[in-house]
Write a protein that holds these residues in place. Structure first.
Motif, PDB file in Angstrom:
ATOM      1  N   PHE A  55       0.800  -1.380   0.045  1.00 40.36           N
ATOM      2  CA  PHE A  55      -0.061  -0.136   0.003  1.00 40.36           C
ATOM      3  C   PHE A  55       0.852   1.205   0.091  1.00 40.36           C
ATOM      4  N   VAL A  56       1.996   1.390   0.792  1.00 38.88           N
ATOM      5  CA  VAL A  56       2.574   2.426   1.011  1.00 38.88           C
ATOM      6  C   VAL A  56       3.524   2.777   0.152  1.00 38.88           C
ATOM      7  N   ASN A  57       4.108   1.512  -0.649  1.00 37.25           N
ATOM      8  CA  ASN A  57       5.080   1.536  -1.862  1.00 37.25           C
ATOM      9  C   ASN A  57       4.183   2.085  -2.999  1.00 37.25           C
ATOM     10  N   GLN A  58       2.920   1.641  -3.200  1.00 37.57           N
ATOM     11  CA  GLN A  58       2.201   2.117  -4.373  1.00 37.57           C
ATOM     12  C   GLN A  58       1.866   3.610  -4.357  1.00 37.57           C
ATOM     13  N   ARG A  59       1.488   4.047  -3.149  1.00 32.14           N
ATOM     14  CA  ARG A  59       1.333   5.507  -2.880  1.00 32.14           C
ATOM     15  C   ARG A  59       2.648   6.430  -3.328  1.00 32.14           C
ATOM     16  N   LEU A  60       3.726   5.976  -2.936  1.00 29.07           N
ATOM     17  CA  LEU A  60       4.911   6.575  -2.994  1.00 29.07           C
ATOM     18  C   LEU A  60       5.389   6.608  -4.525  1.00 29.07           C
ATOM     19  N   TRP A  61       5.004   5.619  -5.185  1.00 28.20           N
ATOM     20  CA  TRP A  61       5.269   5.373  -6.595  1.00 28.20           C
ATOM     21  C   TRP A  61       4.285   6.385  -7.494  1.00 28.20           C
ATOM     22  N   ASP A  62       3.099   6.606  -7.027  1.00 30.81           N
ATOM     23  CA  ASP A  62       2.283   7.480  -7.633  1.00 30.81           C
ATOM     24  C   ASP A  62       2.904   8.821  -7.605  1.00 30.81           C
ATOM     25  N   LYS A  68       6.380  14.644  -7.635  1.00 32.29           N
ATOM     26  CA  LYS A  68       6.307  15.186  -6.199  1.00 32.29           C
ATOM     27  C   LYS A  68       7.416  14.804  -5.542  1.00 32.29           C
ATOM     28  N   ILE A  69       8.137  13.580  -5.629  1.00 29.43           N
ATOM     29  CA  ILE A  69       9.112  13.054  -4.570  1.00 29.43           C
ATOM     30  C   ILE A  69      10.395  12.526  -5.672  1.00 29.43           C
ATOM     31  N   THR A  70      11.608  12.282  -5.081  1.00 28.61           N
ATOM     32  CA  THR A  70      12.517  11.839  -5.847  1.00 28.61           C
ATOM     33  C   THR A  70      12.708  10.361  -5.758  1.00 28.61           C
ATOM     34  N   GLN A  71      13.631   9.791  -6.565  1.00 29.35           N
ATOM     35  CA  GLN A  71      13.990   8.563  -6.449  1.00 29.35           C
ATOM     36  C   GLN A  71      14.382   8.272  -4.735  1.00 29.35           C
ATOM     37  N   GLN A  72      15.423   9.016  -4.674  1.00 28.43           N
ATOM     38  CA  GLN A  72      15.922   8.864  -3.288  1.00 28.43           C
ATOM     39  C   GLN A  72      14.981   9.010  -2.034  1.00 28.43           C
ATOM     40  N   GLN A  73      14.037   9.874  -2.150  1.00 26.16           N
ATOM     41  CA  GLN A  73      12.901   9.917  -1.245  1.00 26.16           C
ATOM     42  C   GLN A  73      12.171   8.922  -0.966  1.00 26.16           C
ATOM     43  N   LEU A  74      11.672   8.091  -2.343  1.00 25.38           N
ATOM     44  CA  LEU A  74      11.077   6.771  -2.241  1.00 25.38           C
ATOM     45  C   LEU A  74      11.560   5.822  -1.782  1.00 25.38           C
ATOM     46  N   ARG A  75      12.813   5.540  -1.987  1.00 22.50           N
ATOM     47  CA  ARG A  75      13.578   4.572  -1.201  1.00 22.50           C
ATOM     48  C   ARG A  75      13.786   4.847   0.512  1.00 22.50           C
ATOM     49  N   ASN A  77      11.891   6.474   2.244  1.00 28.19           N
ATOM     50  CA  ASN A  77      10.784   6.711   3.148  1.00 28.19           C
ATOM     51  C   ASN A  77       9.757   5.452   3.131  1.00 28.19           C
ATOM     52  N   ARG A  78       9.897   4.408   2.104  1.00 31.11           N
ATOM     53  CA  ARG A  78       8.702   3.379   2.090  1.00 31.11           C
ATOM     54  C   ARG A  78       8.827   2.493   3.210  1.00 31.11           C
ATOM     55  N   PHE A  79      10.089   2.129   3.689  1.00 32.75           N
ATOM     56  CA  PHE A  79       9.840   1.170   5.067  1.00 32.75           C
ATOM     57  C   PHE A  79       9.802   1.975   6.244  1.00 32.75           C
ATOM     58  N   VAL A  80      10.308   3.127   6.155  1.00 38.91           N
ATOM     59  CA  VAL A  80       9.794   4.008   7.632  1.00 38.91           C
ATOM     60  C   VAL A  80       8.413   4.221   7.524  1.00 38.91           C
ATOM     61  N   LYS A  81       7.610   4.481   6.513  1.00 42.03           N
ATOM     62  CA  LYS A  81       6.169   4.702   6.500  1.00 42.03           C
ATOM     63  C   LYS A  81       5.622   3.480   6.781  1.00 42.03           C
ATOM     64  N   CYS A  82       5.914   2.325   6.305  1.00 45.34           N
ATOM     65  CA  CYS A  82       5.446   0.928   6.353  1.00 45.34           C
ATOM     66  C   CYS A  82       5.341   0.546   7.801  1.00 45.34           C
ATOM     67  N   LEU A  83       6.489   0.536   8.423  1.00 45.42           N
ATOM     68  CA  LEU A  83       6.865   0.115   9.553  1.00 45.42           C
ATOM     69  C   LEU A  83       6.265   1.004  10.775  1.00 45.42           C
ATOM     70  N   THR A  84       6.191   2.468  10.598  1.00 45.65           N
ATOM     71  CA  THR A  84       5.749   3.118  11.649  1.00 45.65           C
ATOM     72  C   THR A  84       4.245   3.238  11.375  1.00 45.65           C
ATOM     73  N   GLY A  85       3.890   2.762  10.178  1.00 42.56           N
ATOM     74  CA  GLY A  85       2.160   2.642  10.142  1.00 42.56           C
ATOM     75  C   GLY A  85       1.719   1.276  10.731  1.00 42.56           C
ATOM     76  N   LEU A  86       2.671   0.483  10.899  1.00 45.21           N
ATOM     77  CA  LEU A  86       2.157  -0.904  11.634  1.00 45.21           C
ATOM     78  C   LEU A  86       2.550  -0.599  12.860  1.00 45.21           C
ATOM     79  N   GLY A  87       2.834   0.570  13.594  1.00 45.27           N
ATOM     80  CA  GLY A  87       3.089   0.725  15.170  1.00 45.27           C
ATOM     81  C   GLY A  87       4.462   0.713  15.594  1.00 45.27           C
ATOM     82  N   SER A  98      15.961  -1.014   3.630  1.00 48.21           N
ATOM     83  CA  SER A  98      15.599  -0.653   2.291  1.00 48.21           C
ATOM     84  C   SER A  98      16.662  -1.079   1.361  1.00 48.21           C
ATOM     85  N   GLU A  99      17.892  -0.953   1.690  1.00 48.20           N
ATOM     86  CA  GLU A  99      18.815  -1.339   0.894  1.00 48.20           C
ATOM     87  C   GLU A  99      18.940  -2.686   0.485  1.00 48.20           C
ATOM     88  N   ALA A 100      18.415  -3.504   1.633  1.00 44.55           N
ATOM     89  CA  ALA A 100      18.453  -5.101   1.506  1.00 44.55           C
ATOM     90  C   ALA A 100      17.348  -5.408   0.409  1.00 44.55           C
TER      91      ALA A 100
END
Length: 234
Positions: A55-62, A68-75, A77-87, A98-100
């Protein structure tokens, strides 16, 4: 189905059209869940992790597609937003996850049914190319790992074109790279916006790959539900 034009060059999307992004990313995310002991760090399951990341990855790719965001920002932010969104606390997000993902996922080899059979058939009759919004460093690894690289002449990425699908500029850049006209070309992809609308705006006929048989809001030149259907009219 209308009688096809006499095409000479076929342009394929990569992710979700040939390379099975969902299957490969799910396998990678399950590996990362175990490797980083996410069950210990957060109160969520493997499947919850996969669904939230998707869900988060699709939103960021959009946002990336809209500039509206760069390649670096996508890479970054996606795990930070995902994991913090899970609590999970931001401070507990594992360093390097993210690098892994970026390192492991492109080496996965799952492709859609009939991919190699169809590409082998088509390359005897047409010149084949890729047009992808995926990042250059990652897409080349995917192509090589899944043994798809042997079928394609030009690999056009959003980075090399300095724009992303559905911008008609990337399609015009692809036509120029291939040395072919729009009327001699056909675009095959799964995305109504990126692939179908983008190709339409560049004057290129399109094939919508729609394995889930969703009702499209646009009318593509052709629609298929399995890649093997390409052999019925090409």
């Amino acid at each position: 189905m209308r009688k096809p034009r006499t095409y000479k060059h076929l342009f394929f999307d990569l992710d979700h059209t040939l390379w099975d992004f969902e299957k490969n990313s799910e396998e990678t995310l399950h590996h990362l869940y175990d490797h980083y002991n996410l069950a210990e760090l957060g109160n969520f399951s493997r499947d919850s992790f996969y669904r939230k990341y998707s869900f988060v990855n699709q939103r960021l790719w959009d946002l990336y597609h809209k500039g509206k965001i760069t390649q670096q920002q996508l890479r970054e932010n996606r795990f930070v937003k995902c994991l913090t969104g899970l609590g999970m606390d931001a401070a507990d997000v594992p360093a390097g996850i993210s690098e892994a993902f970026t390192s492991i996922c492109p080496t996965k080899t799952a492709v859609f049914p009939f991919t190699h059979e169809v590409l082998g058939y088509l390359r005897e009759k047409y010149v084949l190319h890729i047009i992808t919004n995926g990042f250059k460093d990652v897409q080349y690894i995917k192509l090589k790992s899944s043994k798809l690289d042997v079928y394609f002449s030009e690999i056009i990425t959003s980075e090399c074109a300095n724009c992303t699908k559905p911008d008609r500029k990337i399609f015009l850049h692809a036509l120029e790279r291939a040395g072919v006209t729009a009327k001699e070309s056909l675009m095959i992809g799964d995305s109504l916006d990126a692939d179908i609308l983008g190709a339409m705006n560049a004057g290129i006929d399109q094939v919508l790959f729609n394995p889930e048989k969703k009702r499209p809001r646009l009318k593509p030149t052709y629609e298929i539900h399995c890649l093997s259907e390409l052999k019925t009219f090409l």
